[in-house]
Design an enzyme around this catalytic site. Sequence first.
Site, PDB file in Angstrom:
ATOM      1  CE  LYS A  22      -1.862   1.687   3.963  1.00 45.11           C
ATOM      2  NZ  LYS A  22      -1.462   3.106   4.366  1.00 45.11           N
ATOM      3  CG  ASN A  23       2.165   2.960   3.545  1.00 44.99           C
ATOM      4  OD1 ASN A  23       1.126   3.098   3.180  1.00 44.99           O
ATOM      5  ND2 ASN A  23       2.467   2.411   4.704  1.00 44.99           N
ATOM      6  NE  ARG A 127      -0.499  11.114   8.965  1.00 43.23           N
ATOM      7  CZ  ARG A 127      -0.871  10.065   8.246  1.00 43.23           C
ATOM      8  NH1 ARG A 127      -2.159   9.436   8.737  1.00 43.23           N
ATOM      9  NH2 ARG A 127      -0.204   9.644   7.154  1.00 43.23           N
ATOM     10  NE  ARG A 403      -7.328   4.250   5.300  1.00 44.61           N
ATOM     11  CZ  ARG A 403      -6.893   4.869   6.335  1.00 44.61           C
ATOM     12  NH1 ARG A 403      -6.932   5.075   7.641  1.00 44.61           N
ATOM     13  NH2 ARG A 403      -5.633   5.313   6.162  1.00 44.61           N
TER      14      ARG A 403
HETATM   15  N1  EPU Z   1       6.110  14.914  10.118  1.00 42.14           N
HETATM   16  C1  EPU Z   1       6.384  15.926  10.607  1.00 42.14           C
HETATM   17  N2  EPU Z   1       6.214  16.755   9.448  1.00 42.14           N
HETATM   18  C2  EPU Z   1       5.633  16.791   8.205  1.00 42.14           C
HETATM   19  C3  EPU Z   1       5.736  15.175   7.733  1.00 42.14           C
HETATM   20  C4  EPU Z   1       5.913  14.426   8.884  1.00 42.14           C
HETATM   21  O1  EPU Z   1       6.440  16.526  11.563  1.00 42.14           O
HETATM   22  O2  EPU Z   1       5.950  17.527   7.312  1.00 42.14           O
HETATM   23  C5  EPU Z   1       6.340  13.761  11.226  1.00 42.14           C
HETATM   24  C6  EPU Z   1       4.889  13.005  11.579  1.00 42.14           C
HETATM   25  O3  EPU Z   1       4.231  13.877  12.436  1.00 42.14           O
HETATM   26  C7  EPU Z   1       5.609  11.793  12.103  1.00 42.14           C
HETATM   27  C8  EPU Z   1       6.916  11.495  11.333  1.00 42.14           C
HETATM   28  O4  EPU Z   1       7.405  12.535  10.694  1.00 42.14           O
HETATM   29  O5  EPU Z   1       5.708  11.866  13.468  1.00 42.14           O
HETATM   30  C9  EPU Z   1       6.728  10.532  10.234  1.00 42.14           C
HETATM   31  O6  EPU Z   1       5.834  10.929   9.348  1.00 42.14           O
HETATM   32  P1  EPU Z   1       5.908  10.459   7.829  1.00 42.14           P
HETATM   33  O7  EPU Z   1       5.629  11.666   7.033  1.00 42.14           O
HETATM   34  O8  EPU Z   1       7.222   9.598   7.733  1.00 42.14           O
HETATM   35  O9  EPU Z   1       4.708   9.646   7.593  1.00 42.14           O
HETATM   36  P2  EPU Z   1       4.036   9.580   6.326  1.00 42.14           P
HETATM   37  O10 EPU Z   1       4.643   9.701   5.075  1.00 42.14           O
HETATM   38  O11 EPU Z   1       2.648  10.497   6.355  1.00 42.14           O
HETATM   39  C10 EPU Z   1       3.962   6.588   5.901  1.00 42.14           C
HETATM   40  C11 EPU Z   1       3.127   5.705   5.904  1.00 42.14           C
HETATM   41  C12 EPU Z   1       2.290   5.669   7.442  1.00 42.14           C
HETATM   42  C13 EPU Z   1       3.472   5.055   8.072  1.00 42.14           C
HETATM   43  C14 EPU Z   1       4.435   6.331   8.374  1.00 42.14           C
HETATM   44  C15 EPU Z   1       5.630   5.994   9.044  1.00 42.14           C
HETATM   45  C16 EPU Z   1       1.924   5.997   3.557  1.00 42.14           C
HETATM   46  C17 EPU Z   1       1.059   6.380   2.668  1.00 42.14           C
HETATM   47  N3  EPU Z   1       1.670   6.072   4.921  1.00 42.14           N
HETATM   48  O12 EPU Z   1       3.102   8.133   6.552  1.00 42.14           O
HETATM   49  O13 EPU Z   1       1.435   4.330   7.156  1.00 42.14           O
HETATM   50  O14 EPU Z   1       3.175   5.012   9.403  1.00 42.14           O
HETATM   51  O15 EPU Z   1       4.865   6.511   6.738  1.00 42.14           O
HETATM   52  O16 EPU Z   1       6.518   4.866   8.519  1.00 42.14           O
HETATM   53  O17 EPU Z   1       3.250   5.675   3.139  1.00 42.14           O
HETATM   54  C18 EPU Z   1      -0.252   2.949   7.587  1.00 42.14           C
HETATM   55  O18 EPU Z   1      -0.064   2.390   6.549  1.00 42.14           O
HETATM   56  O19 EPU Z   1      -1.014   2.489   8.637  1.00 42.14           O
HETATM   57  C19 EPU Z   1       0.400   4.060   7.880  1.00 42.14           C
HETATM   58  C20 EPU Z   1       0.088   5.120   8.670  1.00 42.14           C
END
Ligand code: EPU
Length: 422
Positions: A22-23, A127, A403
Amino acid sequence: MQGFLIRGGRALSGSVRVGGAKNAALPLLAATVLSGGVFRFRRVPDIRDVRVMTGILRSLGGETTYHPAGPGGNSELVVDTRHLEGTEIPEALMREMRSSIVLLGPLLARFGRATASYPGGCVIGPRPIDLHLRGLRALGAEIEESGGYIWARAGRLRGADIHLDVPSVGATEQLMMAATLAEGRTVVRNAAKEPEVVDLQRLLRAMGARVHGAGTDTVVIDGVDRLYPADHEVMPDRIEAGTLLLAGAVTGGEVEVQGVEPDHLAPVLAKLREAGADVQVGPDRVRLRQVVRPVATNVRTQPYPGFPTDLQNPFLALMCTAEGTSVIAETIWGNRFKVAEELRRMGADIQTEDRIAIVRGVAQLTGAEVQATDDLRGGAALVLAGLGARGETRVLGAGCVDRGYERLEERLQGLGADICRF
Ligand code: EPU
């Protein structure tokens, strides 16, 4: 509302092939915006989040056609972006899947403008997208935020040296995509090293992008004038694989997951072994046998190659019946222990405070009616708990599990679980 009805207590046994990640699939689909043409993706999971992403691409003028897998074959998703011209991500779809924000960079790079609604918080915690926006601004975009909307504009983006405060997966992917069409060189430092980032690099390169370093903490992108459509096979889903192995462990069973990249699972396999499972690794498969009661094992979630946050809830479910007391620390998301409340209804002894859960293992969980909130990993954890529990468990909210897991109940039925959807 749909749910799962589970009669627990059966040891799972057999083998199962995992689907595409998915990711990985979500940013890969976002990358199709970077070039007008026909892309063919194999092993795209048929899950709700992917449908939201293809829905967005269609709303922008793209066409998508899903061909389900034939016997022995992989499914194929054809994405045609030749007539894609829209630059406004619909608010309803943005709300449904917050990671749609990764479309901002590709839209901006190709069309010089993009509009989205602000993703806001969600059940697993705030987020924020500050790193996404700061990075895009560094590439020369003008971004206005007001009334919950984001308006971004740019001429041709220009390369920049960007340092991420935290190794955000989404921000790394966002900036990699945006920089492919920028003028000059972009360097993303403290980049996320997740395998999904590497998979995105693979597609971008096949499209003609000049990008390297994904999988390390520095990704370098030299902008090109034009990108081309490409075909791609999505990497296997390491989180689905981990979830199915944990299902084997929770039920004291013997399960083989096939079609995986075992290296991606290393941090999870280490913890499963520590918890007493016998784990054997082949070139593209992992076999787990759990013959003893699991042993309490501490886990701390971390960016890759640490233990993935997305398997924290499923591991918590295993620890509920482990021998001893385990401490689970969540360092990525601020609110990812909601499932503890539901697990307590099944007899689990879990105390949570802020980002720590202390789990005192009980001999057995008891079936109950529980509710999956909108964290799909929490939903999966409840299914696992139900498989290991005595009696009947009803997990309400199957849609949330859908999802990110493709027909989870059918996968588990194939391993001998007594589970059905109602
Ligand atoms: N963060 C910031 N600022 C930003 C972006 C992120 O502070 O602009 C922080 C977030 O608050 C968090 C950390 O950085 O504490 C990590 O967030 P990241 O951006 O790495 O997460 P993401 O890209 O939004 C993806 C996965 C998530 C998974 C996380 C961490 C996808 C679509 N989603 O989210 O997947 O938990 O990386 O590995 O790739 C899931 O599949 O259940 C899921 C939530």
